[in-house]
Design an enzyme around this catalytic site. Structure first.
Site, PDB file in Angstrom:
ATOM      1  N   GLU A 159       0.807  -1.226   0.000  1.00 21.83           N
ATOM      2  CA  GLU A 159       0.000   0.000   0.000  1.00 21.83           C
ATOM      3  C   GLU A 159       0.840   1.276   0.000  1.00 21.83           C
ATOM      4  O   GLU A 159       0.681   2.146   0.853  1.00 21.83           O
ATOM      5  CB  GLU A 159      -0.961  -0.016   1.195  1.00 21.83           C
ATOM      6  N   ASN A 200       1.868  -5.488  -2.963  1.00 19.50           N
ATOM      7  CA  ASN A 200       0.474  -5.751  -2.591  1.00 19.50           C
ATOM      8  C   ASN A 200      -0.257  -4.438  -2.311  1.00 19.50           C
ATOM      9  O   ASN A 200       0.268  -3.563  -1.623  1.00 19.50           O
ATOM     10  CB  ASN A 200       0.461  -6.638  -1.336  1.00 19.50           C
ATOM     11  N   HIS A 236     -10.661  -6.136  -1.886  1.00 19.53           N
ATOM     12  CA  HIS A 236     -11.697  -5.893  -0.875  1.00 19.53           C
ATOM     13  C   HIS A 236     -12.840  -5.158  -1.575  1.00 19.53           C
ATOM     14  O   HIS A 236     -12.768  -3.959  -1.827  1.00 19.53           O
ATOM     15  CB  HIS A 236     -11.140  -5.062   0.281  1.00 19.53           C
ATOM     16  N   GLU A 266      -6.415 -10.866  -0.732  1.00 22.61           N
ATOM     17  CA  GLU A 266      -7.224 -10.602   0.471  1.00 22.61           C
ATOM     18  C   GLU A 266      -8.712 -10.471   0.130  1.00 22.61           C
ATOM     19  O   GLU A 266      -9.422  -9.646   0.700  1.00 22.61           O
ATOM     20  CB  GLU A 266      -6.743  -9.321   1.168  1.00 22.61           C
ATOM     21  N   ASP A 268     -12.583 -10.247  -0.288  1.00 13.38           N
ATOM     22  CA  ASP A 268     -13.889 -10.383   0.369  1.00 13.38           C
ATOM     23  C   ASP A 268     -14.856  -9.444  -0.337  1.00 13.38           C
ATOM     24  O   ASP A 268     -14.435  -8.533  -1.056  1.00 13.38           O
ATOM     25  CB  ASP A 268     -13.826 -10.114   1.885  1.00 13.38           C
TER      26      ASP A 268
END
Length: 423
Positions: A159, A200, A236, A266, A268
């Site tokens: 990030e 990432n 996400h 990651e 979701d």
């Protein structure tokens, strides 16, 4: 008295039978139908995340998770504040537990993460540039040294961009400038040459300023020989926000064209806290469409979810009014999203072979030219393509022969601009 005893006995039996029925229902619900997710196909790893203290979870947690996946990421116990809370004093307790569990259960581990603006202890944030770099090097050396050869994938930088594509004004950036990113990758490669090194970030799935910035950074790294192997799309998502799936596929392709592997790290998909069946079906469609695009992209090597049960999720504590983002509900029942993922993982179409695409990236690019040149000069004897030598059959004769070499040579020196066969 005797009548009341019979009544009490009947009540007790009724309660017992109800409890047994509930337990039976829960056990049945915790075992979804069909093949487990990791067994549907063998091309990509399928993973989840475990929180710290996971060894204290109830048995249903392990009975549900263990057979479904073959890759695990630590939510917190491999982050800097957990591993090195004070300078050069390391706490390996939780990380070692995860490593031991993974080894026992035949899981691979995705390491997460080295340089990040969050969850970094205070002592690292106020150092001078030289002291910070030294501390970063020491941290990477110690952590990767401990798990060398045991963790095949590491999120090296996490990030580093703002949504507008500018570098995040983190303590790393303020102190070391943007060089901290490439220095971390260089150090990580030296610490464990066998590990895949990944950048990432979230919101990379959309083409736009942030994704463009990451692309340009990684393109620059590849051109200068900075050791980076992959891009991590956190994914996400929320059903409140539409996603252009074709744009996502094209976006993945441009990173793949750089020679990068792609990791969904990651994933979701958030819905409302008061979820209804319509929302669950929409959520399932998001999972399905994303994973189908991933399975059609040869550069995708792993698909991970940020947890698997809504019982343990970061979402409700972070996004007000949003919840239920994972594949199993709070009682470990598989949701429509689970079956959507199961079906999508099974859709692995045979990649179209583009003649001249020697590395199997999906297009003919500078890397292919380099490989052709090395092949012609004898520096290499095989192409590293998933499609094998047939990908170099530029005239579609069925074999790689002298004519193919001649055509490649013409392509290299610019006499022709296209290969005479494509499928």
């Amino acid at each position: 008295m005797r009548k009341n005893s019979f009544k009490s006995l009947a009540v007790a039996l009724s309660v017992l039978l109800t409890a047994l029925m509930v337990c039976s229902s829960m056990v049945s619900a915790a075992t979804p139908t069909g093949k487990r997710l990791k067994d549907v196909q063998s091309r990509v790893l399928v993973g989840t995340e475990f929180s710290s203290g996971f060894t204290n979870m109830d048995s249903t947690f392990f009975n549900t998770a263990t057979p479904e996946f073959n890759l695990v990421t630590a939510e917190n116990c491999m982050k800097w504040d957990a591993l090195e809370p004070s300078q050069n004093s390391f706490n390996w307790n939780e990380a070692d537990k995860l490593m031991n569990w993974a080894k026992t259960n035949n899981y691979k581990v995705h390491g997460h993460t080295f340089v990040w603006h969050n969850q970094a202890p205070g002592w690292i944030q106020n150092l001078s540039a030289s002291a910070m770099e030294s501390a970063m090097n020491n941290h990477i050396d110690k952590v990767m040294g401990r798990y060398k050869g045991q963790i095949p994938i590491w999120d090296v930088a996490n990030e580093v961009f703002e949504e507008n594509g500018s570098y995040r004004n983190s303590f790393w950036y303020r102190t070391m400038g943007k060089s901290f990113i490439e220095k971390a990758f260089i150090r990580a490669r030296a610490a464990d040459p066998s590990a895949k090194l990944v950048y990432n970030d979230y919101n990379l799935e959309y083409t736009g300023p942030k994704s463009n910035a990451a692309y340009e950074m990684l393109k620059d790294f590849k051109s200068r020989g900075i050791p980076v192997d992959g891009i991590g799309f956190q994914m996400h998502l929320d059903i409140q926000y539409a996603i252009d799936y074709n744009d996502f596929a094209k976006n993945m392709q441009r990173f793949a064209d750089l020679g990068l592997e792609i990791y969904i790290t990651e994933m979701d998909v958030r819905v409302s806290s008061n979820t209804n069946s319509t929302e669950l079906q929409t959520q399932a469609s998001y999972y399905k469409n994303i994973i189908e695009k991933c399975m059609a992209q040869p550069a995708v090597k792993a698909i991970q979810f940020w947890g698997f049960t809504d019982k343990y999720s970061w979402v409700p504590g972070t996004f007000s009014g949003r919840d239920n983002a994972l594949l199993f509900d709070k009682n470990y029942n598989p949701k429509p999203a689970y079956y959507a993922v199961q079906a999508a993982l099974a859709t692995s179409p045979t990649p179209t072979v583009i003649y001249g695409d020697l590395d199997g990236s999906g297009s003919v690019d500078a890397l292919d030219y380099s490989l052709m040149k090395q092949y012609l000069l004898g520096s290499i004897t095989k192409f590293p393509s998933e499609n094998g030598l047939v990908a170099a059959d530029v005239n579609a004769s069925g074999t790689v022969d002298a004519l193919d070499f001649a055509v490649m040579k013409q392509y290299l020196i610019g006499l022709i601009t296209k290969f005479p066969a494509q499928v």
